[in-house]
Design a protein around this motif. Structure first.
Motif, PDB file in Angstrom:
ATOM      1  N   ALA A 176     -13.827 -11.537  -3.042  1.00 21.26           N
ATOM      2  CA  ALA A 176     -14.350 -10.580  -2.078  1.00 21.26           C
ATOM      3  C   ALA A 176     -14.540  -9.236  -2.764  1.00 21.26           C
ATOM      4  O   ALA A 176     -13.648  -8.780  -3.492  1.00 21.26           O
ATOM      5  N   PRO A 177     -15.692  -8.589  -2.565  1.00 24.30           N
ATOM      6  CA  PRO A 177     -15.882  -7.244  -3.118  1.00 24.30           C
ATOM      7  C   PRO A 177     -15.027  -6.242  -2.346  1.00 24.30           C
ATOM      8  O   PRO A 177     -14.962  -6.292  -1.108  1.00 24.30           O
ATOM      9  N   ILE A 178     -14.359  -5.359  -3.068  1.00 23.92           N
ATOM     10  CA  ILE A 178     -13.497  -4.364  -2.424  1.00 23.92           C
ATOM     11  C   ILE A 178     -13.785  -2.989  -3.007  1.00 23.92           C
ATOM     12  O   ILE A 178     -14.316  -2.862  -4.116  1.00 23.92           O
ATOM     13  N   GLU A 179     -13.453  -1.960  -2.248  1.00 21.57           N
ATOM     14  CA  GLU A 179     -13.487  -0.625  -2.815  1.00 21.57           C
ATOM     15  C   GLU A 179     -12.401  -0.543  -3.884  1.00 21.57           C
ATOM     16  O   GLU A 179     -11.325  -1.139  -3.729  1.00 21.57           O
ATOM     17  N   THR A 185      -2.047  -3.176  -6.252  1.00 22.65           N
ATOM     18  CA  THR A 185      -2.293  -3.181  -4.809  1.00 22.65           C
ATOM     19  C   THR A 185      -3.010  -4.461  -4.392  1.00 22.65           C
ATOM     20  O   THR A 185      -2.655  -5.074  -3.372  1.00 22.65           O
ATOM     21  N   THR A 186      -4.020  -4.872  -5.165  1.00 20.42           N
ATOM     22  CA  THR A 186      -4.738  -6.105  -4.813  1.00 20.42           C
ATOM     23  C   THR A 186      -3.825  -7.317  -4.961  1.00 20.42           C
ATOM     24  O   THR A 186      -3.886  -8.253  -4.162  1.00 20.42           O
ATOM     25  N   THR A 187      -2.952  -7.299  -5.961  1.00 20.30           N
ATOM     26  CA  THR A 187      -2.010  -8.401  -6.133  1.00 20.30           C
ATOM     27  C   THR A 187      -1.053  -8.483  -4.948  1.00 20.30           C
ATOM     28  O   THR A 187      -0.766  -9.576  -4.439  1.00 20.30           O
ATOM     29  N   ALA A 188      -0.568  -7.343  -4.507  1.00 20.05           N
ATOM     30  CA  ALA A 188       0.355  -7.321  -3.369  1.00 20.05           C
ATOM     31  C   ALA A 188      -0.328  -7.830  -2.103  1.00 20.05           C
ATOM     32  O   ALA A 188       0.261  -8.587  -1.316  1.00 20.05           O
ATOM     33  N   ARG A 289     -21.270  -4.153   0.334  1.00 22.34           N
ATOM     34  CA  ARG A 289     -20.366  -5.197   0.827  1.00 22.34           C
ATOM     35  C   ARG A 289     -18.899  -4.859   0.583  1.00 22.34           C
ATOM     36  O   ARG A 289     -18.017  -5.481   1.175  1.00 22.34           O
ATOM     37  N   ALA A 290     -18.634  -3.914  -0.298  1.00 21.38           N
ATOM     38  CA  ALA A 290     -17.249  -3.583  -0.650  1.00 21.38           C
ATOM     39  C   ALA A 290     -16.550  -2.937   0.533  1.00 21.38           C
ATOM     40  O   ALA A 290     -17.123  -2.120   1.257  1.00 21.38           O
ATOM     41  N   HIS A 291     -15.284  -3.301   0.721  1.00 25.15           N
ATOM     42  CA  HIS A 291     -14.506  -2.787   1.843  1.00 25.15           C
ATOM     43  C   HIS A 291     -13.121  -2.441   1.329  1.00 25.15           C
ATOM     44  O   HIS A 291     -12.577  -3.135   0.457  1.00 25.15           O
ATOM     45  N   PRO A 292     -12.526  -1.387   1.839  1.00 22.44           N
ATOM     46  CA  PRO A 292     -11.165  -1.052   1.367  1.00 22.44           C
ATOM     47  C   PRO A 292     -10.151  -2.079   1.829  1.00 22.44           C
ATOM     48  O   PRO A 292     -10.302  -2.676   2.901  1.00 22.44           O
ATOM     49  N   LEU A 293      -9.140  -2.306   1.027  1.00 22.85           N
ATOM     50  CA  LEU A 293      -8.034  -3.155   1.455  1.00 22.85           C
ATOM     51  C   LEU A 293      -7.251  -2.438   2.563  1.00 22.85           C
ATOM     52  O   LEU A 293      -7.214  -1.206   2.600  1.00 22.85           O
ATOM     53  N   PRO A 294      -6.649  -3.179   3.458  1.00 18.64           N
ATOM     54  CA  PRO A 294      -5.846  -2.541   4.512  1.00 18.64           C
ATOM     55  C   PRO A 294      -4.749  -1.673   3.910  1.00 18.64           C
ATOM     56  O   PRO A 294      -4.134  -2.031   2.906  1.00 18.64           O
ATOM     57  N   ARG A 295      -4.481  -0.556   4.544  1.00 15.66           N
ATOM     58  CA  ARG A 295      -3.460   0.362   4.025  1.00 15.66           C
ATOM     59  C   ARG A 295      -2.068  -0.246   4.093  1.00 15.66           C
ATOM     60  O   ARG A 295      -1.164   0.178   3.388  1.00 15.66           O
ATOM     61  N   THR A 296      -1.909  -1.227   4.938  1.00 18.91           N
ATOM     62  CA  THR A 296      -0.596  -1.859   5.073  1.00 18.91           C
ATOM     63  C   THR A 296      -0.305  -2.818   3.937  1.00 18.91           C
ATOM     64  O   THR A 296       0.800  -3.326   3.817  1.00 18.91           O
ATOM     65  N   ALA A 297      -1.317  -3.150   3.112  1.00 21.53           N
ATOM     66  CA  ALA A 297      -1.122  -4.107   2.026  1.00 21.53           C
ATOM     67  C   ALA A 297      -0.146  -3.541   0.996  1.00 21.53           C
ATOM     68  O   ALA A 297      -0.075  -2.349   0.762  1.00 21.53           O
TER      69      ALA A 297
END
Length: 297
Positions: A176-179, A185-188, A289-297
């Motif tokens: 998935a494309p992300i900001e 953070t992405t691993t968590a 298409r990029a979206h930020p990961l949730p802040r709770t991640a």
């Protein structure tokens, strides 16, 4: 004497083009190079600015295989490279495949192409999330597809657009494309998803790496989001018994898969699929298409 080929003004010595690399299908090195050349547009798009690691298998998948991140000895001076931080005190240099000539040079070494989730200018800052679904026998790609459908919806609930591809081996990859976000953070976030999936499907999914827990389950490997890890890139050939390709697939194909053979694609099927579907991984290249990961991640 090895034939000399000129690619985009670069002279390349292509060796042993009639050598059979995949005995089960009789596929030669020349055919592999033809595949890479005709698929170069998609390959280069997904490798652009990403330091490449090679799994080399010069004598075919039954011969010696070795993984390398460093620039191979004898690499032409015109092949672009970049400095990459490493866990040791010293950084290392890795190859960048930015043009057709460099891609053909790499293919002549007979390689799988692996890349991180970050680009050369932002090492350790990911611009995509990856989830590797790895089945433990007797589970197969069919079970991976069931898990992938749940993950697609779960990611969508967090605003993330998932693309699916076969690993070219036994499993499935979701990206998935992300900001841009730190790899930690992405691993968590990926780990939290894996734990959630294992809780939702305890008889089908495991988030733990222990191999004795994997039989009959899909291991949801979140660790490939780590800055030091790499994933087989879209459209790369794999060092398997037959010339399988890590192939982007439609969600309809994922939804209707009842046999692993339905999502097993050889190199000579890819041109037809791209003609029908285009590049199914194109959303990964679209910044909209990029979206930020949730802040709770």
């Amino acid at each position: 004497m090895s034939p000399i080929t000129v690619v985009e003004g670069r002279r390349l010595s292509l060796t042993r083009l009639d050598k059979v690399l995949y005995p089960e299908t009789g596929t030669t090195k020349g055919e592999v190079l033809h595949y890479v050349t005709t698929t170069a547009g998609a390959l280069l798009a997904h490798l652009h600015d990403r330091p490449v690691s090679f799994l080399r298998y010069p004598d075919g998948p039954d011969g010696e295989r070795f993984f390398t991140k460093n620039v191979p000895p004898g690499t032409p001076a015109w092949v672009k490279t970049c400095e990459v931080p490493s866990r040791s005190a010293q950084s290392r240099r890795q190859v960048l495949l930015q043009d057709l000539a460099s891609l053909v040079w790499a293919a002549n070494l007979v390689v799988e192409l692996h890349a991180p989730q970050w680009t050369r200018d932002t090492p350790g800052t990911a611009d995509r999330l990856v989830l590797d679904l790895d089945p433990g026998a007797p589970a197969t790609l069919v079970e991976c597809c069931a898990v992938a459908r749940w993950l697609r919806e779960r990611l969508a609930a967090d605003g993330l657009y998932a693309c699916a591809k076969t690993s070219g081996s036994k499993g499935l990859h979701l990206l998935a494309p992300i900001e841009p976000a730190p790899s930690d953070t992405t691993t968590a976030y990926a780990h939290a998803l894996a734990v959630e999936a294992a809780a939702a499907f305890p008889d089908l999914v495991t988030a733990r790496m222990r191999k004795d827990l994997r039989p009959g389950k899909v291991f949801l490997d979140y660790s490939q989001n780590a800055a030091a890890k790499t994933t087989a890139c879209a459209y790369t050939l794999r060092a398997r018994a037959t010339p399988t390709v890590s192939t982007p697939v439609t969600w309809d194909e994922v939804a209707t898969c009842t046999d692993p053979a339905q999502l097993t694609f050889l190199f000579d099927e890819i041109a037809g699929r791209r003609a029908r579907h285009g590049d199914l991984f194109a959303p990964l290249l679209n910044p909209n298409r990029a979206h930020p990961l949730p802040r709770t991640a």
